[in-house]
Design an enzyme around this catalytic site. Sequence first.
Site, short mmCIF file in Angstrom:
data_model
loop_
_atom_site.label_atom_id
_atom_site.label_comp_id
_atom_site.label_asym_id
_atom_site.label_seq_id
_atom_site.Cartn_x
_atom_site.Cartn_y
_atom_site.Cartn_z
N HIS A 174 86.89 70.20 27.80
CA HIS A 174 86.10 69.04 27.41
C HIS A 174 86.54 67.86 28.27
CE1 HIS A 174 89.73 67.92 25.31
NE2 HIS A 174 89.67 69.02 24.57
N HIS B 284 90.26 67.31 28.99
CA HIS B 284 90.84 68.12 30.06
C HIS B 284 90.45 67.58 31.43
CE1 HIS B 284 90.54 71.35 26.81
NE2 HIS B 284 91.81 71.37 27.12
N ALA C 229 91.99 61.07 25.33
CA ALA C 229 90.56 60.80 25.55
C ALA C 229 89.87 60.83 24.19
CB ALA C 229 89.98 61.87 26.47
N SER D 72 89.31 70.84 21.70
CA SER D 72 88.47 72.05 21.69
C SER D 72 88.10 72.43 20.26
CB SER D 72 89.20 73.21 22.36
OG SER D 72 89.69 72.80 23.60
#
Length: 282
Positions: free
Chosen positions: A36, A39, A178, A188
């Site tokens: 996502h 990452h 984030a 995730s």
Amino acid sequence: MNPPILREVAELRAVVAGWRASGACVGVVPTMGALHEGHLGLVRAAKARADRVIVTIFVNPRQFDNPDDLAKYPRSEVRDAQTLAPLAVDAIYAPDTAQMYPEGFATTISVSGIGEGLCGAHRPGHFDGVATVVAKLLLQTGADMAFFGEKDFQQLMLVRRLVRDLDIPAEIVGCPIARAEDGLALSSRNARLSRAGRATAPALYRALSKAVAALCAGAPVAGTLEIARAEVLSAGFSAVEYLELRSAQTLAPLDRADRPARVLAAAHLDGVRLIDNAPVPV
Ligand code: PAF
């Protein structure tokens, strides 16, 4: 173009040796896939620092204390490779379990202290699994730098301790959490939330942020944390595993916010375990 996918250690080592021969410095972003934007932030940080970047994708069975959690962990290698293509990642290393833990594998790395409280207390064996696989990934890739998100703050501190203790010559780079626009930390696991759960989930970060503001304004620690736990539960979470104030340097529990600290939490919603944390400036 999708990055090449390497499956075997020997292949990985040969590729890295070629890069090194031309003087390149190598960065690695260890992941369990289901990539996502969080990452991708790590990958961008790696691209900014290293000449060559490897993303590892390995759902590590040794760090799951619950077989159901392992079975439900999202897997999406083809999509992950497509997601990484525009970022010009140099290689994906995606070994299978037999490559990572061949027949007869008998070594476990255990980092005492830092790995024991918080997630370590609630997920027996989890951090032994993380320490073992991260040590292997650092040794297999021979990376000069490895990039980890601060969402897994305890994991980040544990990995820093691990490389110091084992003299693994890799710099560990921590990257900020984030978040989605509504504050939810990207993970995730968010994909497993129902629509209603996804709407409730940002309450965890709201509670942490309110606690941070209260602590900065001098409110007592125990009462502030109690209020934050109650807010998370009344928002609709089914359980708060922990919500604590810890030293940002040692992860020791604090009863006063008188040094750099972090409020860290794990809570359950929709059968999904979510973690988050927020810094408490002095
Ligand atoms: O944070 C993760 O995704 C995993 O714990 C890691 C570091 C890739 C080890 O399996």
